[in-house]
Design a protein around this motif. Sequence first.
Motif, PDB file in Angstrom:
ATOM      1  N   ASN A 122      -7.631   0.458  -3.726  1.00 52.84           N
ATOM      2  CA  ASN A 122      -6.338   1.275  -3.977  1.00 52.84           C
ATOM      3  C   ASN A 122      -5.973   1.098  -5.694  1.00 52.84           C
ATOM      4  OD1 ASN A 122      -3.527   2.161  -2.741  1.00 52.84           O
ATOM      5  ND2 ASN A 122      -3.075   0.294  -4.109  1.00 52.84           N
ATOM      6  N   TYR A 135      -6.431   1.823   6.658  1.00 50.39           N
ATOM      7  CA  TYR A 135      -5.960   0.431   6.899  1.00 50.39           C
ATOM      8  C   TYR A 135      -4.701   0.218   7.743  1.00 50.39           C
ATOM      9  CZ  TYR A 135      -4.518  -4.378   5.517  1.00 50.39           C
ATOM     10  OH  TYR A 135      -4.039  -5.590   5.589  1.00 50.39           O
ATOM     11  N   GLN A 177      -8.699   6.126  -2.372  1.00 50.04           N
ATOM     12  CA  GLN A 177      -7.423   5.193  -2.375  1.00 50.04           C
ATOM     13  C   GLN A 177      -6.770   5.769  -1.083  1.00 50.04           C
ATOM     14  OE1 GLN A 177      -4.343   6.131  -5.233  1.00 50.04           O
ATOM     15  NE2 GLN A 177      -3.141   4.553  -4.525  1.00 50.04           N
ATOM     16  N   TYR A 182       4.040   6.811   5.810  1.00 45.01           N
ATOM     17  CA  TYR A 182       3.052   7.028   4.862  1.00 45.01           C
ATOM     18  C   TYR A 182       3.065   8.565   4.236  1.00 45.01           C
ATOM     19  CZ  TYR A 182      -1.919   8.010   3.487  1.00 45.01           C
ATOM     20  OH  TYR A 182      -3.010   8.500   2.959  1.00 45.01           O
ATOM     21  N   LEU A 230       0.875  -1.294   0.055  1.00 42.00           N
ATOM     22  CA  LEU A 230       0.109   0.052  -0.027  1.00 42.00           C
ATOM     23  C   LEU A 230       1.003   1.210  -0.067  1.00 42.00           C
ATOM     24  CD1 LEU A 230      -2.685  -0.957   2.377  1.00 42.00           C
ATOM     25  CD2 LEU A 230      -2.910  -0.698  -0.003  1.00 42.00           C
ATOM     26  N   SER A 261       2.456   1.632  -3.527  1.00 46.14           N
ATOM     27  CA  SER A 261       1.473   2.159  -4.328  1.00 46.14           C
ATOM     28  C   SER A 261       1.280   3.754  -4.149  1.00 46.14           C
ATOM     29  CB  SER A 261       0.104   1.441  -4.237  1.00 46.14           C
ATOM     30  OG  SER A 261      -0.788   1.684  -5.021  1.00 46.14           O
ATOM     31  N   THR A 306     -10.039  -2.989   0.463  1.00 45.25           N
ATOM     32  CA  THR A 306      -8.894  -1.796   0.537  1.00 45.25           C
ATOM     33  C   THR A 306      -8.154  -1.773  -0.638  1.00 45.25           C
ATOM     34  OG1 THR A 306      -9.027  -1.374   2.848  1.00 45.25           O
ATOM     35  CG2 THR A 306      -6.901  -0.784   1.751  1.00 45.25           C
ATOM     36  N   PHE A 307      -7.521  -3.003  -1.121  1.00 46.28           N
ATOM     37  CA  PHE A 307      -6.643  -3.228  -2.214  1.00 46.28           C
ATOM     38  C   PHE A 307      -7.135  -2.996  -3.521  1.00 46.28           C
ATOM     39  CE2 PHE A 307      -4.955  -5.208   1.545  1.00 46.28           C
ATOM     40  CZ  PHE A 307      -3.666  -5.028   1.691  1.00 46.28           C
ATOM     41  N   THR A 357      -6.496   3.678   2.432  1.00 44.24           N
ATOM     42  CA  THR A 357      -5.150   3.191   2.820  1.00 44.24           C
ATOM     43  C   THR A 357      -4.945   3.851   4.022  1.00 44.24           C
ATOM     44  OG1 THR A 357      -4.343   3.289   0.326  1.00 44.24           O
ATOM     45  CG2 THR A 357      -2.648   3.357   2.238  1.00 44.24           C
TER      46      THR A 357
END
Length: 241
Positions: free
Chosen positions: A125, A169, A162, A186, A60, A63, A121-122, A166
């Motif tokens: 994303n 999560y 997104q 992050y 994540l 990404s 979530t993925f 993220t």
Amino acid sequence: YRNPREGFHNLLNAVSYVAVLISLIIIKAVSVIKPTTASLKNEILEGIKYVWSAVAIRRLIFSIAITSTVGQAAMMTLTPIFARDILKAGPAGYGSLLAGSGIGAIFGALITATRNGNQGTFLINALGQGTLGAGLIAVALTPDIRICTLWMIIIGMSVAEQLSSTNAYLQTNSPAHLRGRVMSLYIWMFTGLAPIGSLIAGFMAEHLGVITTAIISGSICLVGSIFYGIIPLARRKAQSV
């Protein structure tokens, strides 16, 4: 204040913080983190090692790095040029594109607020990053300001979803004693790398052209969405069968 309107605006601004202060007062701590004697360097390394070892969190964050450094940086850098040189829309057209992005972000945040937990979530994303990539290419190749504004709404909504999914999560799946370090990494990926991406996008636009830069940046986002989203999801589904 000599200007009553200015004093009224400042009063409203002060009142707006009351809700935040009340929220902070009523928040109850759910855990107590014991102070550590480790050095700052070791604490940072511990956070990086954890992120690298946690495959889902690492995926994540990488990404998000692509979304920020390649996608959003290119979008923000190239949008004024799109409005001026490609769409021939001038300042009004530029404002329309930015407004579209903002409206989309509001819708994206509202949609994210209705989600139940971290399910999907993925996929969100991957779709957010893929939509950003496709939108970059579409805006660069579309001479109609109305269609481009529509794309900006879609892009703003997808990227907002997104980022929000993220963020949620990472905060709910990181250990309590490492959550701050995970979130700082992050935030650094999202905001710290953006100026570098803008510099690269500007350099490419000057030497390769705006449309070529947008296509390259969009293609990288599309590949990233497949590599960090679609392929892992397909593997997980295959393993569960």
